[in-house]
Structure formats: C-alpha cells, structure tokens
Scaffold this motif. Structure first.
Motif, short mmCIF file in Angstrom:
data_model
loop_
_atom_site.label_atom_id
_atom_site.label_comp_id
_atom_site.label_asym_id
_atom_site.label_seq_id
_atom_site.Cartn_x
_atom_site.Cartn_y
_atom_site.Cartn_z
N HIS A 11 -3.49 1.71 8.76
CA HIS A 11 -2.55 2.67 8.30
C HIS A 11 -3.51 3.81 8.09
O HIS A 11 -2.71 5.05 8.65
CB HIS A 11 -1.66 1.99 7.21
CG HIS A 11 -1.20 0.75 7.48
ND1 HIS A 11 0.04 0.83 8.22
CD2 HIS A 11 -1.45 -0.42 7.40
CE1 HIS A 11 0.53 -0.44 8.39
NE2 HIS A 11 -0.36 -1.21 7.84
N TYR B 260 0.73 11.76 0.08
CA TYR B 260 1.46 12.77 1.03
C TYR B 260 0.50 13.65 1.42
O TYR B 260 -0.02 14.05 2.60
CB TYR B 260 2.55 13.26 0.56
CG TYR B 260 3.20 14.38 1.47
CD1 TYR B 260 4.02 13.99 2.45
CD2 TYR B 260 3.37 15.43 1.29
CE1 TYR B 260 4.49 14.86 3.35
CE2 TYR B 260 3.83 16.53 2.11
CZ TYR B 260 4.48 16.27 3.23
OH TYR B 260 5.13 17.09 4.14
N THR C 214 4.10 11.00 8.60
CA THR C 214 4.66 10.95 7.39
C THR C 214 3.67 10.85 6.25
O THR C 214 3.92 11.42 5.06
CB THR C 214 4.71 9.21 7.23
OG1 THR C 214 3.62 8.63 7.85
CG2 THR C 214 6.13 8.76 8.27
N THR D 237 -5.49 -2.36 5.60
CA THR D 237 -4.75 -1.15 5.26
C THR D 237 -5.52 0.30 5.62
O THR D 237 -4.61 0.82 6.22
CB THR D 237 -4.42 -1.03 3.59
OG1 THR D 237 -3.99 -2.37 3.19
CG2 THR D 237 -3.68 0.16 3.31
N TYR E 1 0.88 -1.23 0.06
CA TYR E 1 0.03 0.12 0.18
C TYR E 1 0.88 1.23 -0.16
O TYR E 1 2.03 1.15 0.23
CB TYR E 1 -0.91 0.07 1.25
CG TYR E 1 -0.21 0.52 2.43
CD1 TYR E 1 0.49 -0.41 3.36
CD2 TYR E 1 -0.47 1.76 2.98
CE1 TYR E 1 1.20 0.00 4.48
CE2 TYR E 1 0.15 2.40 3.96
CZ TYR E 1 0.94 1.27 4.84
OH TYR E 1 1.64 1.80 5.95
N SER E 2 0.38 2.29 -0.35
CA SER E 2 0.75 3.90 -0.35
C SER E 2 -0.11 4.83 0.03
O SER E 2 -1.29 4.63 -0.45
CB SER E 2 1.75 3.81 -1.55
OG SER E 2 1.51 5.15 -1.89
N ILE E 3 0.22 5.80 0.96
CA ILE E 3 -0.58 6.75 1.34
C ILE E 3 -0.09 8.01 0.76
O ILE E 3 1.21 8.14 1.12
CB ILE E 3 -0.87 6.82 2.95
CG1 ILE E 3 -1.34 5.50 3.44
CG2 ILE E 3 -1.98 7.91 3.08
CD1 ILE E 3 -1.44 5.45 5.08
N LEU F 255 10.15 12.92 3.33
CA LEU F 255 9.31 13.40 2.26
C LEU F 255 8.76 14.90 2.42
O LEU F 255 8.78 15.81 1.79
CB LEU F 255 8.33 12.40 1.92
CG LEU F 255 7.08 12.42 0.84
CD1 LEU F 255 8.27 12.34 -0.64
CD2 LEU F 255 6.15 11.44 0.93
N VAL G 174 6.92 5.64 3.73
CA VAL G 174 7.24 6.98 3.50
C VAL G 174 7.57 7.89 4.53
O VAL G 174 7.15 8.03 5.46
CB VAL G 174 5.73 7.54 3.02
CG1 VAL G 174 5.96 8.90 2.42
CG2 VAL G 174 5.06 6.71 2.14
#
Lengths: 519, 664
Positions: free
Chosen positions: A158, A128, A360, A154, A124-126, B14, B10
């Motif tokens: 997260h 920015y 993050t 997820t 997964y990616s969240i 960043l 991340v």
C-alpha cells in the motif's frame, strides 16, 4: 670506365617509396582525418544491455510503536519485508531498510514513518499529506505474532505500491500515451474561448489563487508551474461543425477540434506546456446550444452543461453547451468544479496516476513518483548516450568534438553519484529524493547536450570522397612519378642484370673456345 | 491473509475536500445588461434623398440631431431570456482597447488608409520572483506572446517596422504620424533594454530578435552584431514621450539598440501575425478590412508595432502599452480597374476616354486626364466590408475621413447612408458596414503639410574597389532646420571620413563650410564582421538651401563563404534616418542602396588547387628524375645506344631501306 651507381639509385628510389608509404600517407591521413573523441563505448553498451545492474535502491522506513514497546519489531518486519520483496521479480532492485524510530535523522515529516497503534481491529491508514502510515493491530495479532507480517504487507502493498508496480517490469519499453514526458518546469496555459466577440470576464485570479496555488505547492518538489491565463474571442476551436450531428463520439471531437491556435503559442521558456481551455460556442452558430453536450440539460442546470475531455499530452478542454451572453462573468462557483476536474486530470497528464481520481494519498505518491522519475531519468540518459554511441558508430566520417566526450563523461560520473545516493541505506528523507531528482534532471540535460552537439548532428562532416577529390590533383602526379620511377628503376636493374648475365655468358663462351684451343 | 486487513479506503473526495474547500461556494446571480439597440446610431445625421434613391446625409454642422431610425437597423434582441447561472452578468465589462481608421485622399487619385490599434496589458508588479506560487499572469486584450518575451529580455520599449515602397513626400507631404511610425524599406527593429553591461544587453537583444522572428515569421533572426548599432542621438525613447522609461533594477542601465534588414520582403505571412495579435482577430471591427492581397498591392505600406512600459510609482505597478499601426497608400483607379478586370487586358475601345480636341480616329486616341468626379467605397478598395465594431472596448471602432468640402463621406449601414459633420463614424454592433466616398473634384484634397526637409542619398563612383556616398539635404522652408543624420553602413564599406566634403548648389551661400553645417558628430568605425560603421551627425540646414555631404569609401573583399547565393545581385545598404529636431519634430528615411562588390569566380578554389598541384607535381617530377637519373659518359652512352637500339628504330630503318629500294 662506367660509374656503377645502380645500387645507390635503387636506394634513393627505395627511400622515396619508403618516405611516401611510411611518412607521407600516415601524415596525410592523420592531418586530414576528422576528430573523433574516444567515447566510452563499451561502458555505455554495458549500461544499455544490463540496465540498473549497479542500482539497489534502499528506502529507510522508521517504525514507531505508540502503546506497546517492541524492542525487536524492526528486525522482525525487516525479515518479512525482505521475504515479500524477494518473492517478486524486480526489474530495478530495491529494498526497504526498517529502522527503529530512535535512529531517525531529520524531521519526522520528511521520512517514512510506520506507527503501530493498538486498536480493536486490524487495519491501516495512510496519511493524506505526510508520509506516515498507521498500522492498527489488536492484542490477538500480538499473541499470534502476526504484527510484523501485517506491517510488512501494508507498507509494501500500500505505501510503496507505486514502486511495487512500476519497478517490477521494464518501464523503459512502456510508452506513455496520456502523460507528457517529465520535465521539472512546465508551463500551464488557461484559456477562455468564446465564439463571439462580446466582452466577457472571469474571476480566474481568485479561483487560481484559492484552488490552484495549494496544488502548485504540493507538486513543487516535482514540477514548477508557470501559469498564464487569457481570453480569446472569435474562436470556438471549430466545434460549430459538430453542432448539426446528434450523436458525437470522442473520436468525432478529436477529428473536428482545431487546437492549432492554442498550441502554436510557444512564447514561453519552458519546453513543455499543458493547457486548460474552457470553450463557449458562438451565438451565431449554436444559438440553442451544442446538441452533443448533455442533451437533457437545461440552461439553468449550470453544473451539467459542460463536459471535459483530456487530450493526451496536450491538456484538457471543457466544452460548454450554451453560448455566453453579452457581458457575462464567470464566477468562482462556475470555475471551481472545472478546476477540480482539471486537477484530477493533471495528475494523469503528469503521469502520477493512471486514471482520473486515482490519487488517494498524494504525499506518499509524490514521494514515490520522485524516486520513479529519478530512475526513469537515469534510464532516459542511458538511452540517449546509447543513441549517441550508435550514431557515432554508424557515421564513421562524422566528427565527434571533445565537448561531447566531456559531457558524456560528466553524465556518467553524475549517474554514479545519483546511484550512490539511491543505494545509501543511511540516507533518506525529502532532501535526498529531491537532490536525486534534481541531479537526474541535470543528467538528462547533460546527456542531451552531448547528443545534440551542433557540430555533430547537423551533418556537418567532411566526406571521404570530397577529401580525395581535393587532394587528387596533388597526390595523383606525385604518386605516378614515384611509383613509375621506381618501377622503371627496377626494370632497368633487371635489364642490367640480364645484360650482365648475357655478357658473362658470352665472356664464358669466348673464354671456353680459347681454353679448348689452348687445350 | 489480505482479507484479514480491514482496509480503510481514503477516497478521492478527501483530495476534493482538502484542495478545494469552497467547491460549494454560493453562486452569484446578477442582472443582465440590456442589449444596446440601434437607436443611438450616428447621433449627428441628417438624411436627404438623392437621385439614386439612397438615403444620404449632407454635411451641415447643425447641432440638432435627427434620428434616421430604420427598422432594418435593429438588431434582433435574441438575448432576452438570459438565464440565471453561475455565469453572472457584469455590466460594463470593457477592456482597454481602441481602434481607429483614418482615410485620406491624396493628390493624383491616391488614397492613404491608416489603421491604428491600441492595447493595454493587465497591471503587473515588476521584480516579482518567478517561484512565487501566487504568481499568475493574466491576459485580456494585450497579446499573450509579448509579455514573457519582454520580461525575459528586460525590454522596456520595443519598436518594430515593416515598410515597403516609396513615399512620394513631394506630392503627398509629410509621412503619416510625422514619420515616427514608419521605417526604411525592409524591416527595422529597435528596443530599449535594461541590462548590467553592453554585452549582456546584446545577448538579450539577440534573444529578443529571435523571438520576434518566430512571432512575425520574418528573418529578424539574421540580426547579428555586424548589423547592430547603439544609437546615441536618434531613436531616443523620449522623442515622443516626455516621461522616461522605468528601470526595474536600479543597479542596471538602459541600452538603446537598433538594427535593420534592408529591403527584406514583406508579405502576407507577416501581416497575419499582426492580425492575430489583435483581440478581434480580424473577425470584427476595422481589422476585417485587412487582407494581404490588398494591403501589399499598394504603392507604399508600413506595418508597425510599438510597445512601451509605463509604471505608476505610487502603486508600484506597471502596464505594457502596445500600438499597432498599419498604413497603406493605394492608387484608386488601378485598384478599381483590377476589381473590374482581375486579369489585366486592354480596355475596350468604346470605354477609352479620348481627348477629342486632338486627332482622334480608330487608330489614334490621346487620353484625357483622370476623371475628377469619382465615387467609390472602401469595400471596393479592400474587397471586404467592415463587420461592425469591436465589442470589447468602451470606444467603438471609429472611422474618420479627412477630406475637403468637395468630397462627401457616408457610412453605409444595410443600404442606408449616413453622414456626420466631422466625417467621423463610430461603428456599432455586428452588422456589415461600408464607407462610401464621392467627390466632385478629386484633385482637391485636405491640406497636406509640407515635409520640412528632403533628403536623398546615392552611391557615386564606379569600379569594384572604391566608391562614394553623397547625401543631398534640401530645406524648402524659410527657417533653418536642425536634424540628426543617422547612418549604419556594413563593415565591408570602409569609410574615409577625411574625404568628407560639402557641396552647395549655385543658388546657395557659397561661403558655407562643413564645420558650420555639422554641429556634432558621433562616429564608431566598423570592425570586420563584428560591427557596422555607425555615423551620426547633427546638421543645420539654412533656409531655402540645398547642399550635399559626400565621402569616399573602399569596398572590401569578402571571404569565399560570406557571399550570398545570389552574389551578383549586390548588397543592400539600409536607409539613413533623418530626425528633424527643430522647428518641428519629424522623421524620414532615405531609400536603400544596392552596393555592388567584386564577386569572385566561385570555381576559383578548385582551380587554385589544381594549378598549384600541377606546379608542385612538375617540380617534384623534375627533382625526382634528377635524383634518380643514371649518369653515364658519352662513350658509354654511344655503346648503350648501339646496344639498346630499339626494335622500333630497327623497324623504321628497315622500312626506310625498303622504300629506297622501291624508288631505286
């Protein structure tokens, strides 16, 4: 012939006593009683005892699949999400409403969106800055029907990690040590302090515009900052007294530092302020630099000869090792690392992160923080109202003006409005959370206005003893006259009755011998 | 199962990369500025030596300059090895700040010291919305506390005065700064506020007063509507500046508002905030002399602050200018005596200065007049040395001494004395310095300009229900004088303007009438508890004339709770303000007055309660008895009496009969 008015007199006496007791005393009591508005005590007590019992926060999440089409993926994810959330204790009940992407109202950037992307691996990616979570899956997981579970895990663990952590326990009992109490308007004071009087300058305007303005924009839904900067001469916050000692702990610094001059400046309108102070020692007291700041660094090593400290609920100060020379100018390259460090600490001071550098994906965190702050505000307002009730109960002679009741009712109505907003599964998006946050700030204000009413808390009430002291000269004589008069009347009546009895006895005795003689 | 997820971290960088794109900006390295050494000390100096062994300068005005270089004066140049850092050197970084000290001996061994500090704010754009993310306020020398307050209350001009003591204008001449920078005894505040309506202006004024109260630790928050006036002719901001004040929002108007707290005590806690306003914080320059013990141990002192807004129409930017002035008058012999004998005790007999031409022995001493040959230094007067100059401005701290040629003034740097032709000394660097004054005849002082008018005001009459106010105007000059007389009286003085009359002394023109003297008048009558009497009139005082204007007033009774704790002290009435318009500009104030009002017996309410309650109890008791009493005929009463013969009566009769028996 005697006038027989005894009964009439008794009646008049009774009337006086009756008037005194039935009309006089209640009238006096009511006319001199302090006004106490009837507060909804029981309702507030139930709010205090069963916190958030009527809250069930629903956050809509929209699911979108980019390669494959899963017509029922949202239902499957919903089942998994419910299962995951039900397996944990929730202090504030909350759930996610998983909806297909087609049902989304409003722009995509304002809603939580889950994108399903086919890839070679699972992950997964969240994003920015936006509120998008991308879940990567591979064909194998589709075949084993693991995708809904991946997605559910997820987003709960997260994306909504802040909710998961904070709403699982009674946050009203936790006391923040570092973070300031939340306020929508915060003043930020950036100060440059030097122990000497030489003129110095800094490129603070460009540094702030370039590096602080984006942060201000980012945080603007949460807090509005007003910022001022200033240069203060001949003030090194008393740091020179530490110069002699080689090993200085943070505790030593907290004992030595004198923030009074920076903290006593309360000229701004905002109730809360944060500070960033950049301190240079004096040439006279520390010509070769402060010994306790990075002992190994040299003056050339400019990146290393300062150290920053966080002062809980106050801000950050940055201590420089070497004093400033005459006509020095702090350029952007000196200020930027400090600004960066301060930005990290700022999240901590605002309560957004527990440790420096925890953030993050601020887009999602700020969104979650809005919800959490709304709930905390509701809790704060409830606690304030509960304190009001306790205050009203413990001071029985204190007046409670009608305004307090108006404010309390308005606060309770507003609370219900906010809860309606939070509970509505159809709504979502930035607009809703911003509105809820704004209303909850208003709620805190209303409850505090109710509590801090000047007529109530300034001990401005009329004590019972005083009332008696003032009225006793009037009430004393009249009560004595009425009651003793009445008692006298009763005594007289008894005497008369006795006398009459005796008389009757005598008469009967007299009549008896005559009768006997007659006999 | 969690392990199955390949978590993509991340990381913090960043944030760093997005928010702080230029973190690795090139560092700037410049050349350092040379440290100015002492070689440019006091350019106009001529050394001579005198008997005391000190190097002194005489007061020739010759242009040829001789350097009195002394190695002691050199500041060690420890900054030689300035290193390259992201801290660069910006030569000539100077801030708009200026400070001056003027020392002026006055007759009868008095000394006037005037400190002045000028500051200018960073430029700002008016009408900027507060939710602009690029809105940052920067401060360098202008005090941080003022701008937010002035912005919030839309104040365009602000004047605050703390004054105490008596200025003897008959012997000391005009007030410093022609009287425009000192107030009446107590605290005085006036401001020009931009607002939509008078009511809004008053609200802003109240906010301003409360904020200032916090900054200066003074009771300015006691200013309310019963003390506030809106002056019409006096206190006009254009009195001193020709260009008017700017208006940021043209739908609004400017309101001039003023209030005073008569005889408010002024002490160290008010001076400390003044010093804190200065960028030097009392650590360098002339502000190091300011010590509460010395400033307030004076015959007269005045602390003032004036803030003005000035805008540049072409660039649409504005600045705030602040001027802080501190003036004191001290009696030199008494201050020096206190230095010698901190605990007051009699001078030993051998130190007494006696007039030997008069009878003189161990018990008699007719004192001589004060010595006229004097010498003292400023450090003796203020108890401190001047610590160098302020370092942040282009203008070094400057000390000027205004004296006649019977006086000599020197600056003392490390024990070396220097003099200049104009008696003005520019202080440099961070070393202790001192000003030394000596006079062969201290009675000769620099020319004192005579005050254009003398005004005094007093209360007349006796009794607790009425009184009168009498103001005497005296024009000693040969020219007629036009002046504005401003008076704000508390509401409990009910003024009768119909009783206003003019009295001229015997030497004056007896034909003069009130109508001839008073040219125009503005009068706002008082309203109980909400507005003071506001009286302003323009008077022309003919040359060499003295007259008085008087009127009567009634004293009102206050409410029980309105009396202060020390009600018998009396009520302070603030000074009247006299602004001379022609032939010169001058402002002066009368002394404050102490008005005695009838004070009640404060136990009265309870007495009233008790008395009325007693009367009501009596009436009620009588009425109750009348209603409840048993009515009987005389015959019945006799029967009852005989039947109900009390035991006491029987006992009494028995004793009486026994006594008769005993006698018998």
């Amino acid at each position: 012939m005697p006038i027989c008015n005894n009964n009439l007199r008794l009646l008049v006496g009774l009337c006086f006593v009756g008037l005194y007791l039935l009309v006089g005393v209640p009238l006096w009591y009511n006319l001199t009683a302090v006004y106490r508005a009837p507060l909804p005590v029981e309702y507030i007590r139930s709010l205090h005892e069963q916190k958030f019992h009527d809250v069930h926060m629903v956050i809509p999440v929209y699911i979108k699949s980019i390669v494959y089409r899963f017509p029922d993926v949202h239902e499957a994810v919903q089942v998994q999400v419910n299962h995951l959330l039900n397996s944990r204790y929730q202090f504030v009940p909350w759930s996610l409403q998983v909806l297909p992407h087609s049902e989304m109202k409003g722009p995509e950037s304002e809603n939580h969106v889950i994108s399903l992307v086919l890839d070679d691996f699972v992950g997964y990616s969240i994003s920015y800055s936006s509120k998008e979570t991308t879940v990567f899956f591979d064909d194998r997981s589709v075949i084993s029907n693991d995708v809904p579970f991946f997605v559910a895990q997820t987003i709960i663990e997260h994306t909504f990690t802040l909710e998961l952590e904070q709403l699982s326990s009674d946050f009203s009992r936790k006391h923040e040590t570092t973070a300031i109490s939340y306020n929508p308007n915060i003043h930020l004071s950036v100060s440059l302090l030097t122990g000497d009087g030489y003129p110095i300058s800094w490129e603070i305007d460009s540094a702030l515009k370039e590096y602080f303005t984006p942060l201000r924009k980012l945080l603007s839904p949460l807090v509005n900052f007003t910022v001022d900067t200033g240069i203060t001469y001949y003030n090194d916050l008393n740091l020179h007294i530490l110069n002699e000692s080689q090993s200085v702990t943070e505790q030593d610094i907290s004992h030595a530092i004198d923030l009074s001059e920076l903290s006593s400046m309360n000229y701004f309108e905002e109730p809360v302020s944060l500070n960033l102070a950049i301190i240079f020692p004096s040439e006279l007291t520390a010509p070769s630099g402060l010994q306790f700041i990075n002992n190994n660094s040299t003056p050339e090593d400019y990146g290393n000869n300062w150290k920053s400290y966080v002062v809980p609920q106050w801000g950050v100060f940055v201590i420089n090792k070497y004093p400033l020379q005459r006509d020095s100018k702090l350029t952007g390259s000196f200020l930027v690392p400090i600004m960066y460090q301060f930005a990290n600490d700022l999240f901590q001071l605002l309560g957004l992160a527990k440790n420096s550098g925890d953030i993050t994906h601020p887009g999602v965190t700020i969104d979650s923080f809005k919800r959490w702050t709304t709930l905390r505000n509701i809790n704060k307002a409830e606690e304030t109202l509960w304190s009001l009730v306790k205050l009203a109960n413990s001071f029985e002679q204190m007046s409670i003006p009608h305004e307090v009741l108006t404010n309390t009712t308005a606060a309770l109505d507003l609370r219900l409005d906010i809860i309606d907003l939070l509970n509505d599964p159809k709504k979502g998006g930035d607009l809703l959370w911003n509105q809820a946050l704004a209303l909850s700030n208003q709620l805190v204000k209303l409850s505090e206005t109710a509590f801090f009413h000047s007529e109530m808390v300034q001990q401005n009430f009329f004590p019972q003893e005083h009332k008696i002291a003032v009225y006793l000269p009037l009430l004393g004589p009249s009560s004595v006259v009425i009651f003793f008069g009445f008692i006298k009347l009763m005594k007289e009546r008894n005497q008369n009755a006795k006398a009459e009895n005796e008389k009757e006895d005598k008469d009967s005795q007299k009549s008896e011998p005559s009768n006997s003689t007659e006999k | 199962m969690v392990g199955n997820l390949g978590i993509i971290q991340v990381t913090t960088w960043l944030l760093l990369v997005l928010l702080f794109p230029a973190i690795h900006a090139n560092r700037e390295i410049g050349n350092r500025d040379e440290v100015v050494d002492c070689s440019d000390f006091y350019s106009e100096t001529r050394p001579t030596t005198n008997g005391s062994g000190l190097l002194r300068g005489n007061l020739t005005s010759s242009a040829d300059v001789k350097q009195i270089g002394s190695d002691k004066n050199r500041i060690p140049s420890s900054n030689e090895d300035l290193v390259e850092r992201s801290i660069t050197s910006a030569a000539g970084t100077r801030y708009p700040y200026e400070e001056n000290l003027t020392i002026r001996p006055l007759p009868n061994s008095h000394l006037l010291t005037s400190f002045s500090f000028h500051m200018k704010s960073q430029k700002f754009v008016p009408r900027q919305s507060s939710n602009d993310y690029n809105d940052y306020s920067h401060y360098t020398v202008f005090p941080k506390a003022f701008k937010p307050m002035l912005d919030r209350t839309s104040t365009r001009q602000l004047s605050l005065r703390f004054t105490r003591g008596y200025w003897d204008s008959e012997s000391w001449g005009r007030l410093p700064h022609d009287g425009f920078r000192s107030g009446g005894s107590g605290v005085e505040l006036w401001a020009t506020i931009e607002s939509r309506s008078k009511d809004d202006a008053f609200k802003q004024w109240k906010t301003l007063a409360n904020s200032l109260s916090g900054i200066f630790c003074a009771s300015i928050n006691f200013i309310d509507n019963s003390r506030t006036t809106f002056p019409v002719n006096s206190f006009q901001p254009n009195d001193l500046e020709s260009d008017g004040l700017p208006i940021f929002d043209h739908s609004k108007q400017l309101y001039l508002i003023r209030a005073a707290l008569a005889n408010e005590p002024i002490c160290t806690e008010n001076l400390t905030p003044f010093i804190k306003l200065l960028p030097t914080k009392g650590k360098s320059g002339i502000s190091t002399l300011l010590d509460g013990h010395r400033v307030f141990d004076s015959l007269w002192h005045s602390l003032s602050i004036d803030i003005n807004t000035r805008c540049n129409n072409s660039t649409d930017t504005c600045h705030y200018y602040a001027e802080v002035l501190i003036d004191t008058v001290i009696n030199v012999p008494s201050v020096l005596a206190r230095n010698e004998r901190p605990i007051p005790k009699p001078v030993p007999s051998e130190q007494l200065r006696c007039d030997l031409s008069k009878p003189f022995d161990a018990f008699r001493c007719f004192p001589l007049p004060e010595q006229t040959e004097v010498q003292y230094s400023i450090s003796q007067i203020f108890g401190k040395h001047i610590v160098g100059s302020n370092l942040i401005s282009d203008e070094p701290s400057r000390v000027c001494v205004e004296v006649t040629d019977r006086w000599n003034a020197f600056v003392d740097v490390n024990g070396v004395f220097y003099a200049t032709s104009d008696n003005c000394f520019d202080l440099r660097h961070s070393i202790n310095q001192d000003i030394h004054l000596e006079a062969t005849d201290s009675r000769s002082v620099a020319h004192l300009e005579e005050a254009p008018v003398y005004v005094s005001r007093s209360l007349t009459g006796y009794g607790q229900d009425r009184g009168g106010l009498r103001t005497v105007f005296n024009n000693p000059s040969l020219e007629p004088i036009t002046l504005v007389y401003f008076e704000s009286l508390p509401w409990f003085m009910r003024v009768y303007l119909s009783t206003m009359k003019l009295d001229i002394d015997d030497s004056g023109d007896q034909e003069l009438t009130l109508q001839q003297v008073i040219k125009s008048m503005h009068y706002t009558p008082a309203s109980d508890r909400s507005r003071p009497t506001h009286l302003e009139y323009t008077v022309i005082v003919p040359p060499k004339t003295s007259f008085s204007i008087s009127y009567q007033f009634d004293k009102s009774l206050l409410l029980y709770a309105e009396y202060p704790p020390d009600a018998n002290h009396g009520f302070e009435v603030e000074s009247a303000v006299v602004t001379v318009l022609s032939p010169t500009k001058y402002q002066t104030r009368t002394a404050t007055l102490l008005l005695l009002l009838s004070t009640p017996d404060f136990s009265m309410p309870y007495n009233v309660i008790i008395l009325t309650s007693t009367i009501m109890g009596l009436i009620f008791g009588t009425m109750f008895n009348l209603v409840l009493k048993r009515l009987v005929t005389v015959k019945e009463a006799d029967i009852l009496q005989s039947r109900n013969k009390s035991k006491l009566k029987v006992f009494k009769e028995r004793i009486l009969t026994k006594l008769i028996d005993l006698r018998g």
